[in-house]
Design an enzyme around this catalytic site. Structure first.
Site, mmCIF file in Angstrom:
data_model
loop_
_atom_site.group_PDB
_atom_site.id
_atom_site.type_symbol
_atom_site.label_atom_id
_atom_site.label_comp_id
_atom_site.label_asym_id
_atom_site.label_seq_id
_atom_site.Cartn_x
_atom_site.Cartn_y
_atom_site.Cartn_z
ATOM 1 N N SER A 282 -22.607 20.186 55.494
ATOM 2 C CA SER A 282 -23.241 19.298 55.729
ATOM 3 C C SER A 282 -23.782 19.264 57.049
ATOM 4 O O SER A 282 -24.613 20.293 57.546
ATOM 5 C CB SER A 282 -22.081 17.914 55.783
ATOM 6 N N ASP B 249 -25.106 16.712 44.498
ATOM 7 C CA ASP B 249 -25.180 16.235 45.885
ATOM 8 C C ASP B 249 -26.342 15.656 46.324
ATOM 9 O O ASP B 249 -27.313 16.305 46.308
ATOM 10 C CB ASP B 249 -24.664 17.375 46.882
ATOM 11 N N HIS C 87 -21.095 17.751 47.052
ATOM 12 C CA HIS C 87 -21.072 18.152 48.579
ATOM 13 C C HIS C 87 -20.050 19.134 49.181
ATOM 14 O O HIS C 87 -18.813 18.754 49.106
ATOM 15 C CB HIS C 87 -20.821 16.643 49.455
#
Length: 508
Positions: A186, A436, A461
């Site tokens: 991320s 995601d 994710h």
């Protein structure tokens, strides 16, 4: 055991010379998006990390000024249990800390811990400044006091922290020749990619998982994120998608009734009385976005305790009610999968920040400006256009600071990245799962032979950075195998170059 090829190469070399929210879906009010759910709950039972030490490093507050020498304690986790040591130039695996407590990320990044023994690698998890325990000015209250104290919360300062820390660590361990491999998921994945691009002399490669480094300015369409979330729900059930899409009007109608907010407070079992339907909208939107991010094929507790394929479970709940059940009752049943799957929650708070991620609002209001919108036809969310003016006003009111929407691409690039990164970038894995919603802002095609994109249809994710489980599907096992092979290639290339350099020195 150590990698055979590396041992053989090292033996020859040593005879000569000697290493991953939610959207806070508040675009209508101008508030910035988040990567991780602001309503996410820490796991009740903390996971046991492999053997490691918690240490603190005296880090400079401002790396880019020679005025003053203010410092703060940067926390980092380190494990040398499997490190083969400096004599063998054993690698260092460094995870680029995200916008939260570093222990939380270390607990949910099992991939690094699992592969470290095979590489004989040291593992380091440095914490991002202004998060967790790594607070400048002595405390969180002082660090977050105003724009002057928050001014040092930037991605550039964080990358410099990582560079200074690992350089000092290598020097103190006489491990200057140990190669560093970066990891991140991320925002941490963005940092890993950017650090490889900005500090190629510090790290030989980076695994950037679910890293939306293109989610800036006009590089990708602003509606991409919410379109992907919506598609994740629609692929499970068109009826579920339609129910959620209808619910926003139903909420507004109910909220405008006499005592409507009280009725909604009761219907959604809120701990405090609802002050506006907007707060409830944000709470619901946060759940849907987070569900798309953690739509893993097995049970997990990264953001919340959830079953495997949680969106499927949400839609099953929404669709299972008998005819005549109200839209809002269906919605509450569905969202309870996210907020109360264990059945242990008596009422719901709408203002939680259990992981201490509120610093992200400052980052989003300064350099991390990610345009977001929701389209009329393909989105199940409320329709709205990206409104930079409203966003800027919110930032001015909140922090007395004006965003710089062009700074990230000025600092790190992004426009025409296929050309520019091919020229000066190398050794980065961009891994993404198409479930995601952040994948829409990441790199989904190979840029070059060494800037590669690993894309999976069913991935969510940064699932590849999570610990392996008996329930891992074959595609996930295969993806991790590819990542290990690529990292092994980086290291072998590094050792070969060191060997050749030594031969040249010896021949002279």
């Amino acid at each position: 055991m150590l990698i055979t090829n590396r041992l053989s190469l090292l033996h020859r070399f040593l005879t000569i010379f000697f290493i991953f929210i939610s959207i806070s879906s508040c675009a209508l009010s101008g508030r910035p998006p988040r990567f991780l759910g602001n309503f996410a709950k820490p796991a009740t039972h903390r996971k046991t990390l492999p053997s490691h030490e918690t240490r603190y490093f005296d880090q400079r507050l401002d790396h880019f000024s020679f005025r003053g020498d203010a410092k703060f304690k940067q926390r980092y986790l380190i494990s040398t249990e499997h490190w083969a040591g400096p004599a063998q130039m054993a690698p260092i695996f460094l995870y680029c800390g995200n916008e939260g407590d570093i222990v939380w990320f270390a607990e949910n990044t099992g991939f690094i811990w699992e592969i470290a023994p095979a590489f004989g690698a040291m593992v380091v998890f440095p914490e991002h400044r202004y998060y967790g325990e790594s607070m400048p000015f002595g405390s969180r209250d002082e660090a977050y006091k105003n724009a002057s104290t928050l001014a040092y919360l930037t991605s550039e300062q964080a990358l410099a922290d990582f560079a200074v820390l690992v350089t000092s660590l290598k020097r103190n361990l006489s491990a200057e020749t140990s190669p560093v491999v970066l990891f991140g998921g991320s925002y941490g994945g963005m940092l890993a990619a950017w650090m490889r691009l900005k500090y190629p002399h510090i790290a030989i490669g980076a695994l950037a998982s679910s890293a939306p480094i293109l989610q800036f300015e006009d590089i990708v369409p602003s509606e991409t994120f919410y379109d992907i979330v919506s598609q994740d729900f629609k692929r499970e059930s068109s009826r579920c998608f339609d129910t959620i899409k209808k619910s926003w009007d139903a909420l507004e109608v109910e909220g405008q009734q006499p005592n409507g907010l009280k009725q909604l407070t009761k219907a959604f079992r809120l701990c405090g009385e609802l002050k506006s339907t907007g707060d409830l909208n944000n709470w619901l939107e946060s759940a849907y976005s987070s569900l798309a991010m953690v739509n893993y094929p097995y049970p997990s507790s990264f953001l919340m305790p959830l079953p495997g394929h949680p969106i499927k479970e949400v839609c099953k709940r929404i669709d299972s009610y008998p005819e005549g059940t109200s839209v809002l009752e269906r919605i509450f049943g569905g969202v309870s999968v996210y907020y109360n799957f264990t059945g242990e929650v008596d009422c719901f708070q709408l203002d939680d920040d259990p992981h201490g991620m509120s610093g992200w609002n400052w980052q989003a209001c300064t350099e991390m400006v990610m345009p977001m919108s929701s389209s009329r036809n393909s989105s199940m969310f409320r329709t709205y256009d990206y409104d930079y003016t409203a966003f800027k006003l919110w930032c001015l009111e909140e922090f007395n600071v004006e965003p710089r929407p062009n700074w990230i691409t000025t600092e790190y690039g992004g426009h025409d990245y296929m050309t520019t990164w091919r020229e000066f970038g190398s050794n980065i894995i961009f891994s993404n799962g198409l479930l995601d919603p952040w994948s829409g802002g990441s790199v989904l095609k190979n840029v070059s032979d060494t800037l590669v994109a690993l894309v999976t249809e069913e991935g969510a994710h940064h699932i590849d950075l999570r610990a392996s489980t008996p329930d891992d599907p074959d595609w996930l096992v295969e993806q991790r195998t590819k990542e290990v092979a690529i990292i092994k290639g980086w290291l072998n290339d590094y050792y070969q170059q060191k060997l050749h350099s030594t031969y040249r020195l010896a021949s002279n």
